[in-house]
Design a protein around this motif. Sequence first.
Motif, PDB file in Angstrom:
ATOM      1  N   VAL A   1      53.374  26.375  51.632  1.00 58.42           N
ATOM      2  CA  VAL A   1      53.305  25.241  52.556  1.00 58.42           C
ATOM      3  C   VAL A   1      54.554  25.195  53.422  1.00 58.42           C
ATOM      4  O   VAL A   1      54.481  24.932  54.634  1.00 58.42           O
ATOM      5  CB  VAL A   1      53.118  23.921  51.785  1.00 58.42           C
ATOM      6  CG1 VAL A   1      53.285  22.717  52.712  1.00 58.42           C
ATOM      7  CG2 VAL A   1      51.751  23.875  51.121  1.00 58.42           C
ATOM      8  N   SER A   2      55.713  25.455  52.823  1.00 53.23           N
ATOM      9  CA  SER A   2      56.962  25.443  53.579  1.00 53.23           C
ATOM     10  C   SER A   2      56.963  26.507  54.666  1.00 53.23           C
ATOM     11  O   SER A   2      57.473  26.275  55.778  1.00 53.23           O
ATOM     12  CB  SER A   2      58.140  25.659  52.627  1.00 53.23           C
ATOM     13  OG  SER A   2      59.363  25.629  53.329  1.00 53.23           O
ATOM     14  N   GLU A   3      56.382  27.657  54.387  1.00 50.15           N
ATOM     15  CA  GLU A   3      56.292  28.716  55.394  1.00 50.15           C
ATOM     16  C   GLU A   3      55.414  28.268  56.574  1.00 50.15           C
ATOM     17  O   GLU A   3      55.734  28.526  57.739  1.00 50.15           O
ATOM     18  CB  GLU A   3      55.720  29.985  54.754  1.00 50.15           C
ATOM     19  CG  GLU A   3      55.751  31.198  55.663  1.00 50.15           C
ATOM     20  CD  GLU A   3      55.236  32.457  54.979  1.00 50.15           C
ATOM     21  OE1 GLU A   3      54.960  33.443  55.697  1.00 50.15           O
ATOM     22  OE2 GLU A   3      55.097  32.463  53.730  1.00 50.15           O
ATOM     23  N   ILE A   4      54.333  27.600  56.268  1.00 50.77           N
ATOM     24  CA  ILE A   4      53.470  27.043  57.322  1.00 50.77           C
ATOM     25  C   ILE A   4      54.244  26.005  58.124  1.00 50.77           C
ATOM     26  O   ILE A   4      54.220  26.002  59.365  1.00 50.77           O
ATOM     27  CB  ILE A   4      52.207  26.412  56.706  1.00 50.77           C
ATOM     28  CG1 ILE A   4      51.341  27.485  56.031  1.00 50.77           C
ATOM     29  CG2 ILE A   4      51.395  25.665  57.764  1.00 50.77           C
ATOM     30  CD1 ILE A   4      50.208  26.917  55.194  1.00 50.77           C
ATOM     31  N   ALA A   5      54.936  25.122  57.417  1.00 53.10           N
ATOM     32  CA  ALA A   5      55.682  24.047  58.075  1.00 53.10           C
ATOM     33  C   ALA A   5      56.750  24.589  59.012  1.00 53.10           C
ATOM     34  O   ALA A   5      56.930  24.076  60.127  1.00 53.10           O
ATOM     35  CB  ALA A   5      56.304  23.138  57.021  1.00 53.10           C
ATOM     36  N   ASP A   6      57.465  25.613  58.580  1.00 52.14           N
ATOM     37  CA  ASP A   6      58.514  26.189  59.421  1.00 52.14           C
ATOM     38  C   ASP A   6      57.930  26.740  60.722  1.00 52.14           C
ATOM     39  O   ASP A   6      58.514  26.568  61.808  1.00 52.14           O
ATOM     40  CB  ASP A   6      59.243  27.305  58.671  1.00 52.14           C
ATOM     41  CG  ASP A   6      60.135  26.786  57.554  1.00 52.14           C
ATOM     42  OD1 ASP A   6      60.417  25.570  57.534  1.00 52.14           O
ATOM     43  OD2 ASP A   6      60.531  27.592  56.686  1.00 52.14           O
ATOM     44  N   ALA A   7      56.787  27.394  60.629  1.00 53.82           N
ATOM     45  CA  ALA A   7      56.158  27.955  61.829  1.00 53.82           C
ATOM     46  C   ALA A   7      55.630  26.862  62.748  1.00 53.82           C
ATOM     47  O   ALA A   7      55.707  26.979  63.977  1.00 53.82           O
ATOM     48  CB  ALA A   7      55.031  28.904  61.432  1.00 53.82           C
TER      49      ALA A   7
ATOM     50  N   HIS B   1      32.262  27.237  44.308  1.00 51.91           N
ATOM     51  CA  HIS B   1      32.100  28.382  45.201  1.00 51.91           C
ATOM     52  C   HIS B   1      33.379  28.751  45.938  1.00 51.91           C
ATOM     53  O   HIS B   1      33.583  29.916  46.294  1.00 51.91           O
ATOM     54  CB  HIS B   1      30.989  28.103  46.222  1.00 51.91           C
ATOM     55  CG  HIS B   1      29.619  28.036  45.631  1.00 51.91           C
ATOM     56  ND1 HIS B   1      29.184  28.916  44.660  1.00 51.91           N
ATOM     57  CD2 HIS B   1      28.570  27.205  45.866  1.00 51.91           C
ATOM     58  CE1 HIS B   1      27.941  28.627  44.329  1.00 51.91           C
ATOM     59  NE2 HIS B   1      27.545  27.592  45.046  1.00 51.91           N
ATOM     60  N   SER B   2      34.232  27.773  46.217  1.00 53.98           N
ATOM     61  CA  SER B   2      35.484  28.049  46.936  1.00 53.98           C
ATOM     62  C   SER B   2      36.680  28.042  46.003  1.00 53.98           C
ATOM     63  O   SER B   2      37.803  27.733  46.397  1.00 53.98           O
ATOM     64  CB  SER B   2      35.688  27.014  48.057  1.00 53.98           C
ATOM     65  OG  SER B   2      34.696  27.135  49.043  1.00 53.98           O
ATOM     66  N   ALA B   3      36.446  28.384  44.749  1.00 59.12           N
ATOM     67  CA  ALA B   3      37.528  28.390  43.762  1.00 59.12           C
ATOM     68  C   ALA B   3      38.647  29.326  44.203  1.00 59.12           C
ATOM     69  O   ALA B   3      38.427  30.322  44.883  1.00 59.12           O
ATOM     70  CB  ALA B   3      36.986  28.829  42.401  1.00 59.12           C
ATOM     71  N   GLY B   4      39.848  28.991  43.793  1.00 65.00           N
ATOM     72  CA  GLY B   4      40.992  29.820  44.161  1.00 65.00           C
ATOM     73  C   GLY B   4      42.211  28.955  44.356  1.00 65.00           C
ATOM     74  O   GLY B   4      42.448  28.004  43.624  1.00 65.00           O
ATOM     75  N   GLY B   5      42.978  29.271  45.369  1.00 67.14           N
ATOM     76  CA  GLY B   5      44.222  28.558  45.599  1.00 67.14           C
ATOM     77  C   GLY B   5      45.376  29.268  44.923  1.00 67.14           C
ATOM     78  O   GLY B   5      45.210  30.278  44.242  1.00 67.14           O
ATOM     79  N   LEU B   6      46.545  28.732  45.128  1.00 70.23           N
ATOM     80  CA  LEU B   6      47.770  29.320  44.604  1.00 70.23           C
ATOM     81  C   LEU B   6      48.155  28.721  43.262  1.00 70.23           C
ATOM     82  O   LEU B   6      47.676  27.632  42.885  1.00 70.23           O
ATOM     83  CB  LEU B   6      48.909  29.101  45.601  1.00 70.23           C
ATOM     84  CG  LEU B   6      48.830  29.908  46.898  1.00 70.23           C
ATOM     85  CD1 LEU B   6      49.707  29.268  47.962  1.00 70.23           C
ATOM     86  CD2 LEU B   6      49.253  31.350  46.648  1.00 70.23           C
TER      87      LEU B   6
ATOM     88  N   ASP C   1      45.681  34.631  54.364  1.00 65.78           N
ATOM     89  CA  ASP C   1      47.044  34.554  54.909  1.00 65.78           C
ATOM     90  C   ASP C   1      48.002  34.213  53.767  1.00 65.78           C
ATOM     91  O   ASP C   1      48.393  33.056  53.595  1.00 65.78           O
ATOM     92  CB  ASP C   1      47.110  33.487  56.012  1.00 65.78           C
ATOM     93  CG  ASP C   1      46.215  33.835  57.181  1.00 65.78           C
ATOM     94  OD1 ASP C   1      46.507  34.824  57.862  1.00 65.78           O
ATOM     95  OD2 ASP C   1      45.218  33.129  57.403  1.00 65.78           O
ATOM     96  N   PRO C   2      48.371  35.211  52.987  1.00 65.98           N
ATOM     97  CA  PRO C   2      49.172  34.969  51.778  1.00 65.98           C
ATOM     98  C   PRO C   2      50.620  34.644  52.097  1.00 65.98           C
ATOM     99  O   PRO C   2      51.071  34.752  53.247  1.00 65.98           O
ATOM    100  CB  PRO C   2      49.067  36.310  51.038  1.00 65.98           C
ATOM    101  CG  PRO C   2      48.885  37.314  52.130  1.00 65.98           C
ATOM    102  CD  PRO C   2      48.041  36.632  53.171  1.00 65.98           C
ATOM    103  N   PRO C   3      51.379  34.250  51.087  1.00 64.24           N
ATOM    104  CA  PRO C   3      52.804  34.029  51.289  1.00 64.24           C
ATOM    105  C   PRO C   3      53.455  35.275  51.885  1.00 64.24           C
ATOM    106  O   PRO C   3      53.159  36.400  51.491  1.00 64.24           O
ATOM    107  CB  PRO C   3      53.317  33.769  49.859  1.00 64.24           C
ATOM    108  CG  PRO C   3      52.134  33.214  49.134  1.00 64.24           C
ATOM    109  CD  PRO C   3      50.954  33.941  49.700  1.00 64.24           C
ATOM    110  N   GLY C   4      54.319  35.044  52.853  1.00 61.78           N
ATOM    111  CA  GLY C   4      54.959  36.145  53.543  1.00 61.78           C
ATOM    112  C   GLY C   4      54.252  36.553  54.812  1.00 61.78           C
ATOM    113  O   GLY C   4      54.839  37.219  55.669  1.00 61.78           O
ATOM    114  N   ALA C   5      52.991  36.145  54.972  1.00 58.02           N
ATOM    115  CA  ALA C   5      52.211  36.478  56.165  1.00 58.02           C
ATOM    116  C   ALA C   5      51.710  35.240  56.888  1.00 58.02           C
ATOM    117  O   ALA C   5      51.452  35.286  58.091  1.00 58.02           O
ATOM    118  CB  ALA C   5      51.018  37.368  55.795  1.00 58.02           C
ATOM    119  N   VAL C   6      51.580  34.126  56.170  1.00 52.63           N
ATOM    120  CA  VAL C   6      50.971  32.948  56.769  1.00 52.63           C
ATOM    121  C   VAL C   6      51.788  32.403  57.934  1.00 52.63           C
ATOM    122  O   VAL C   6      51.231  31.896  58.918  1.00 52.63           O
ATOM    123  CB  VAL C   6      50.739  31.855  55.701  1.00 52.63           C
ATOM    124  CG1 VAL C   6      52.061  31.270  55.186  1.00 52.63           C
ATOM    125  CG2 VAL C   6      49.833  30.758  56.230  1.00 52.63           C
ATOM    126  N   GLY C   7      53.101  32.535  57.862  1.00 53.88           N
ATOM    127  CA  GLY C   7      53.937  32.050  58.963  1.00 53.88           C
ATOM    128  C   GLY C   7      53.659  32.792  60.253  1.00 53.88           C
ATOM    129  O   GLY C   7      53.637  32.191  61.338  1.00 53.88           O
TER     130      GLY C   7
END
Length: 342
Positions: free
Chosen positions: A151-157, A137-142, A99-105
Motif C-alpha cells: 500500500v505504501s508503494e502505491i501511496a508514494d506513486a 472466487h477472488s481469494a488471495g491477497g497479501l 502488480d506485486p510489491p516492487g512493481a506496483v509503483g
Amino acid sequence: MRPREAARRNPALRRRVSLLVIAVVAVAVGAAVVIAVALVQRWAFTAAATPPGVGTTVIAPHQSKAQRALAEDGSDAEIAATEYLAAQPTAYWLTPEQDPPGAVGRTVTALTSQARNEDAAVAVVVYGLPGRDCGSHSAGGLAASEYPAWVSEIADALEAAPDVQKVVVLEPDSLALAPSCGDGDQRFAQLRAAAHELSGPDTWIYLDGGHSGWLPAAEMATLISRVDAGTQVRGFATNVSNYRATHDEFAYAHELSGHLGGMHAIVDTSRNGAATAGAEWCNPAGQRVGEPSGTFGDDVVDMNLWVKPPGESDGPCNGGPAAGVWWPEGAVTLAGASAAEH
C-alpha cells in the motif's frame, strides 16, 4: 583557551568562524525555503482540488486487460467488443497477483502519467487485502506482513502526481464480507491504516459500501464507521462488480449516507445496463454495460464510474474462466449493440 576566546584574539580564525556561521545559516534558510515551497505547492494542489463529479473524465488505462486482448485473435464480434470496452473510461485494479510489491509503483506511475498527458483523472482499485474474498472466487491477497508496504508503494506513486486527480476505491467487498469472514477487527485496522497511507493531494478515497441487495444500510454504515478513517476518506463505493439498477443504488447510497453524516458515494455502473441479475452475482446471463463513467450524480453520489472492467470474469461459473481473466464471450454479451455502433 575556550574557542570563542581564541576566535576573539585571532582575526583570521574569527573570519573563518564568521564564514562558517554564515554558511550554516544559509543552508538552514535554504532548506527552510525548500520545505516551505513544497508545503505551499502541496497546499495549493489540495486547496484547488475538487472531488470527482458529473463530467469528470477518467482514463481508459493502457494497461487494462481489454487493451492487452486487442493483440489476440478472435471473432469479428469479439474484436469489436474488445475494442469498444478498451476505449471506455474504467478503473484499473491493482492486485498483488498482477502488480506485486516492487512493481506496483511503476504501474501507478504509468497510470498517472497517462492521466496527465490526457488531462484526465485516474481511477484505481486497491485490491490486495489479506484474506481477500474469504476464500471465494477472488481469494488471495497479501500476507498481513506484506500488505502495508505494498500500500505504501502505491501511496508514494500517487503522491508523486499531485497535479492529477486520483479516485481510489479501497478494497471492494472487504467491509460487506467482514461479518461472514469473521476477521472484522483486523480488517478495520488494516483499512484505517491504508486510508491514512493513501491520502494525499487530490486523492479521493472510497471504502466498500456493498450494494442495495446485500446488507441493510444501517448495518453497512456501522461497518464503515468502524474503520474510523475520518476526513481521509471521501465516501463509499456501491455496486462494485455487481449488476444492481442505478436507481436502486442511488436510493441505497442516500440511505447509507444518512447514517454516516452525509458521506459521499460513487456507484459502479459498468455492468448494470440490464439490471436483471437479481441475486446472481457470478457471470449472470443477459447483462449489459451501464451508463459511461461521469454521466450523472447528485448531492450524495459524486459520480457513476465503471469500477469493474466489463469483460473480466467474476469467476469459474456460468461458463466463465477464473476471476479477473479476460473473457471474450462475456465481453460480447456485455458490450452488445454498443460495440456494433462503435
